[in-house]
Design a protein around this motif. Structure first.
Motif, mmCIF file in Angstrom:
data_model
loop_
_atom_site.group_PDB
_atom_site.id
_atom_site.type_symbol
_atom_site.label_atom_id
_atom_site.label_comp_id
_atom_site.label_asym_id
_atom_site.label_seq_id
_atom_site.Cartn_x
_atom_site.Cartn_y
_atom_site.Cartn_z
ATOM 1 N N GLN A 22 1.036 -1.304 -0.041
ATOM 2 C CA GLN A 22 0.134 0.197 0.305
ATOM 3 C C GLN A 22 0.934 1.060 -0.117
ATOM 4 N N GLY A 23 0.301 2.395 0.467
ATOM 5 C CA GLY A 23 1.164 3.652 0.494
ATOM 6 C C GLY A 23 2.408 3.563 1.386
ATOM 7 N N LYS A 24 2.037 3.174 2.356
ATOM 8 C CA LYS A 24 3.295 3.659 3.667
ATOM 9 C C LYS A 24 4.566 2.395 3.316
ATOM 10 N N GLU A 25 3.949 1.930 1.719
ATOM 11 C CA GLU A 25 5.202 0.907 1.634
ATOM 12 C C GLU A 25 6.241 1.132 0.417
ATOM 13 N N LEU A 26 6.082 2.192 -0.322
ATOM 14 C CA LEU A 26 6.458 3.379 -1.385
ATOM 15 C C LEU A 26 8.063 2.745 -0.757
ATOM 16 N N GLN A 27 8.113 4.121 0.532
ATOM 17 C CA GLN A 27 9.136 3.774 0.888
ATOM 18 C C GLN A 27 10.228 2.674 0.679
ATOM 19 N N HIS A 28 9.465 1.484 0.833
ATOM 20 C CA HIS A 28 10.715 0.766 0.472
ATOM 21 C C HIS A 28 10.709 0.150 -1.210
ATOM 22 N N PHE A 29 10.252 0.892 -2.318
ATOM 23 C CA PHE A 29 10.341 0.372 -3.815
ATOM 24 C C PHE A 29 11.894 1.143 -4.057
ATOM 25 N N ASN A 30 12.610 0.254 -4.722
ATOM 26 C CA ASN A 30 13.373 0.242 -6.023
ATOM 27 C C ASN A 30 12.973 -0.161 -7.260
ATOM 28 N N GLU A 31 13.589 -0.452 -7.622
ATOM 29 C CA GLU A 31 13.834 -0.494 -9.790
ATOM 30 C C GLU A 31 13.502 -1.832 -9.696
ATOM 31 N N ALA A 32 13.920 -2.993 -8.713
ATOM 32 C CA ALA A 32 13.609 -4.041 -8.845
ATOM 33 C C ALA A 32 12.489 -4.864 -8.388
ATOM 34 N N THR A 33 12.370 -3.813 -6.996
ATOM 35 C CA THR A 33 10.293 -3.932 -6.294
ATOM 36 C C THR A 33 9.271 -3.976 -7.984
ATOM 37 N N MET A 34 10.243 -2.886 -8.987
ATOM 38 C CA MET A 34 8.856 -2.816 -9.918
ATOM 39 C C MET A 34 8.632 -4.278 -11.174
ATOM 40 N N ASP A 35 9.891 -5.131 -11.504
ATOM 41 C CA ASP A 35 10.230 -6.091 -12.145
ATOM 42 C C ASP A 35 9.496 -6.912 -11.452
ATOM 43 N N LEU A 36 9.231 -6.843 -9.866
ATOM 44 C CA LEU A 36 8.890 -7.877 -9.448
ATOM 45 C C LEU A 36 7.154 -8.208 -9.584
ATOM 46 N N LEU A 48 8.436 5.549 -12.467
ATOM 47 C CA LEU A 48 8.093 5.697 -11.581
ATOM 48 C C LEU A 48 8.684 6.110 -10.564
ATOM 49 N N MET A 49 9.671 5.557 -10.026
ATOM 50 C CA MET A 49 10.583 5.552 -8.569
ATOM 51 C C MET A 49 10.615 6.654 -8.700
ATOM 52 N N LYS A 50 11.269 7.725 -9.634
ATOM 53 C CA LYS A 50 11.061 9.002 -9.326
ATOM 54 C C LYS A 50 9.921 10.206 -9.100
ATOM 55 N N GLN A 51 8.621 8.680 -9.921
ATOM 56 C CA GLN A 51 7.097 10.247 -9.000
ATOM 57 C C GLN A 51 7.469 9.453 -7.549
ATOM 58 N N ILE A 52 7.613 7.806 -7.232
ATOM 59 C CA ILE A 52 7.704 7.715 -5.856
ATOM 60 C C ILE A 52 8.341 8.673 -4.757
ATOM 61 N N GLN A 53 9.990 9.094 -5.645
ATOM 62 C CA GLN A 53 11.212 9.237 -4.663
ATOM 63 C C GLN A 53 10.240 11.075 -4.302
ATOM 64 N N ALA A 54 9.777 11.595 -5.184
ATOM 65 C CA ALA A 54 8.745 12.993 -5.589
ATOM 66 C C ALA A 54 8.060 12.783 -4.452
ATOM 67 N N LEU A 55 7.020 12.182 -3.731
ATOM 68 C CA LEU A 55 6.296 11.733 -2.686
ATOM 69 C C LEU A 55 6.715 11.163 -1.311
ATOM 70 N N ARG A 56 7.756 10.621 -1.634
ATOM 71 C CA ARG A 56 8.793 10.320 -0.076
ATOM 72 C C ARG A 56 9.427 11.417 -0.052
#
Length: 120
Positions: A22-36, A48-56
């Protein structure tokens, strides 16, 4: 000709859901997570990682009511890093719309308005 890659967003949604992401797990995302989760295109993953970083960055000081941690810190550690002048004495939350009242203290606008209406 623009190179377009089709992403199966339903698959991505299903992967996020079955992994409990969910949203709070975005803090742990990386490029490898995207593939997963089914985002195979590298350029889309980077976007998407740039967008997540902006949210962080935007929400790094947001203190949730739950016990979740942000950046590996507990809620108490997060609060201790926020200067007291940014915390409303009435709500004990970060002020979004601060105002200086007649007593010289700064309060969240809605909080002091409600307080004065209730005590008047």
């Amino acid at each position: 000709e623009k190179n377009t890659v089709k992403i199966e967003w339903q698959t991505v949604t299903n992967e996020l859901s079955c992994r409990g992401i969910q949203g709070k797990e975005l803090q742990h995302f990386n490029e490898a997570t995207m593939d997963l989760i089914g985002v195979k295109d590298f350029s889309i993953a980077v976007f998407l990682m740039k967008q997540i970083q902006a949210l962080r960055t935007k929400h790094k000081l947001k203190i949730d009511d739950d016990v979740s941690q942000i950046g590996g810190q507990t809620e108490t550690e997060q609060k201790s890093q926020i200067p007291e002048k940014y915390i409303c004495p009435l709500t004990k939350a970060i002020m979004v719309d601060p105002v200086i009242a007649f007593d010289g203290y700064t309060y969240e606008h809605d909080a002091i308005k409600n307080h004065l209406e209730q005590t008047a």
